[in-house]
Design a protein around this motif. Sequence first.
Motif, mmCIF file in Angstrom:
data_model
loop_
_atom_site.group_PDB
_atom_site.id
_atom_site.type_symbol
_atom_site.label_atom_id
_atom_site.label_comp_id
_atom_site.label_asym_id
_atom_site.label_seq_id
_atom_site.Cartn_x
_atom_site.Cartn_y
_atom_site.Cartn_z
ATOM 1 N N PRO A 194 -28.341 55.171 55.830
ATOM 2 C CA PRO A 194 -27.940 56.643 55.810
ATOM 3 C C PRO A 194 -27.137 56.951 54.601
ATOM 4 N N LEU A 195 -27.256 58.288 54.083
ATOM 5 C CA LEU A 195 -26.445 58.843 53.302
ATOM 6 C C LEU A 195 -24.943 58.849 53.993
ATOM 7 N N THR A 196 -23.915 58.426 53.263
ATOM 8 C CA THR A 196 -22.497 58.662 53.991
ATOM 9 C C THR A 196 -21.659 59.188 53.042
ATOM 10 N N TYR A 197 -20.520 59.914 53.698
ATOM 11 C CA TYR A 197 -19.370 60.570 53.128
ATOM 12 C C TYR A 197 -18.328 60.144 53.575
ATOM 13 N N ALA A 198 -17.175 59.930 52.780
ATOM 14 C CA ALA A 198 -15.741 59.655 52.940
ATOM 15 C C ALA A 198 -14.989 60.333 51.953
ATOM 16 N N PHE A 199 -13.550 60.584 52.060
ATOM 17 C CA PHE A 199 -12.618 61.021 51.199
ATOM 18 C C PHE A 199 -11.621 59.943 51.074
ATOM 19 N N ARG A 200 -11.113 59.758 49.827
ATOM 20 C CA ARG A 200 -9.798 58.941 49.597
ATOM 21 C C ARG A 200 -8.679 59.546 49.054
ATOM 22 N N CYS A 201 -7.693 59.338 49.488
ATOM 23 C CA CYS A 201 -6.248 59.948 48.864
ATOM 24 C C CYS A 201 -6.153 59.721 47.402
ATOM 25 N N LEU A 202 -5.844 60.355 46.600
ATOM 26 C CA LEU A 202 -5.513 60.074 45.090
ATOM 27 C C LEU A 202 -4.024 60.040 45.012
ATOM 28 N N THR A 203 -3.087 60.575 45.914
ATOM 29 C CA THR A 203 -1.945 60.809 45.548
ATOM 30 C C THR A 203 -1.099 59.222 45.114
ATOM 31 N N LEU A 204 -0.298 59.282 44.225
ATOM 32 C CA LEU A 204 0.396 58.109 43.682
ATOM 33 C C LEU A 204 1.614 57.960 44.607
ATOM 34 N N THR A 205 1.891 56.852 44.932
ATOM 35 C CA THR A 205 3.185 56.333 45.729
ATOM 36 C C THR A 205 4.175 56.212 44.758
ATOM 37 N N GLU A 206 5.277 55.792 45.483
ATOM 38 C CA GLU A 206 6.893 55.466 44.922
ATOM 39 C C GLU A 206 6.552 54.472 43.686
ATOM 40 N N ASP A 207 5.609 53.595 44.020
ATOM 41 C CA ASP A 207 5.507 52.220 42.989
ATOM 42 C C ASP A 207 4.431 52.718 42.123
ATOM 43 N N ASP A 208 3.890 53.947 42.146
ATOM 44 C CA ASP A 208 2.772 54.384 41.038
ATOM 45 C C ASP A 208 1.557 53.941 41.366
ATOM 46 N N SER A 209 1.302 53.127 42.407
ATOM 47 C CA SER A 209 -0.062 52.823 42.883
ATOM 48 C C SER A 209 -0.527 53.968 43.822
ATOM 49 N N GLU A 210 -1.646 54.106 44.029
ATOM 50 C CA GLU A 210 -2.661 55.056 44.663
ATOM 51 C C GLU A 210 -2.510 54.778 46.042
ATOM 52 N N CYS A 211 -2.488 55.863 46.842
ATOM 53 C CA CYS A 211 -2.194 55.764 48.416
ATOM 54 C C CYS A 211 -3.531 54.920 48.929
ATOM 55 N N PRO A 212 -3.516 54.028 49.712
ATOM 56 C CA PRO A 212 -4.652 53.354 50.444
ATOM 57 C C PRO A 212 -5.380 53.984 51.121
ATOM 58 N N ALA A 213 -5.012 55.196 51.623
ATOM 59 C CA ALA A 213 -5.746 55.896 52.779
ATOM 60 C C ALA A 213 -7.006 56.414 52.716
ATOM 61 N N LYS A 214 -8.100 56.277 53.255
ATOM 62 C CA LYS A 214 -9.441 56.500 53.103
ATOM 63 C C LYS A 214 -9.951 56.764 54.450
ATOM 64 N N SER A 215 -10.636 57.988 54.663
ATOM 65 C CA SER A 215 -11.448 58.398 55.980
ATOM 66 C C SER A 215 -12.562 57.237 56.197
ATOM 67 N N PRO A 216 -12.882 57.182 57.535
ATOM 68 C CA PRO A 216 -13.935 56.427 57.637
ATOM 69 C C PRO A 216 -15.282 57.020 57.106
ATOM 70 N N PRO A 217 -16.208 56.432 56.914
ATOM 71 C CA PRO A 217 -17.620 56.920 56.486
ATOM 72 C C PRO A 217 -18.200 57.521 57.538
ATOM 73 N N SER A 218 -19.056 58.455 57.234
ATOM 74 C CA SER A 218 -19.423 59.531 58.254
ATOM 75 C C SER A 218 -20.789 60.270 57.649
ATOM 76 N N GLU A 219 -22.082 60.355 58.480
ATOM 77 C CA GLU A 219 -23.088 60.821 57.946
ATOM 78 C C GLU A 219 -22.937 62.298 57.966
ATOM 79 N N ASP A 220 -21.734 62.859 58.550
ATOM 80 C CA ASP A 220 -21.706 64.195 58.472
ATOM 81 C C ASP A 220 -20.415 64.494 57.393
ATOM 82 N N PRO A 221 -20.980 65.263 56.621
ATOM 83 C CA PRO A 221 -19.867 65.551 55.404
ATOM 84 C C PRO A 221 -18.594 66.329 55.939
ATOM 85 N N THR A 222 -18.635 66.833 57.134
ATOM 86 C CA THR A 222 -17.469 67.758 57.632
ATOM 87 C C THR A 222 -16.155 66.874 58.243
ATOM 88 N N GLU A 223 -16.756 65.630 58.709
ATOM 89 C CA GLU A 223 -15.613 64.679 59.408
ATOM 90 C C GLU A 223 -14.745 64.310 58.477
#
Length: 89
Positions: A26-55
């Motif tokens: 299936p085609l899946t959708y997810a979002f990941r956070c792009l915010t930089l943390t205090e040590d200038d690394s990207e926030c590791p948070a990411k949504s679970p993949p879903s076939e429903d783009p609204t989730e």
Amino acid sequence: MTSTTRRTFAFADWTLRPDQDDDAPPLTYAFRCLTLTEDDSECPAKSPPSEDPTEPQTWAFDHMREHPEHTGYAEVIERPWVMWRGGPS
């Protein structure tokens, strides 16, 4: 005495196309956070993949509620593709 080996090559055209077959993943959708943390690394948070783009969109709002300074996100879309062999060129 020198031995000579003969080889025959067959050439074929290949096409890369989105996999829309009934058994395709299936085609899946997810979002990941792009915010930089205090040590200038990207926030590791990411949504679970879903076939429903609204989730994943709901996940992004929930993540921002927990971390109000995290306002940048990227959508991650996974679309299956397949190589399709054509006839001889």
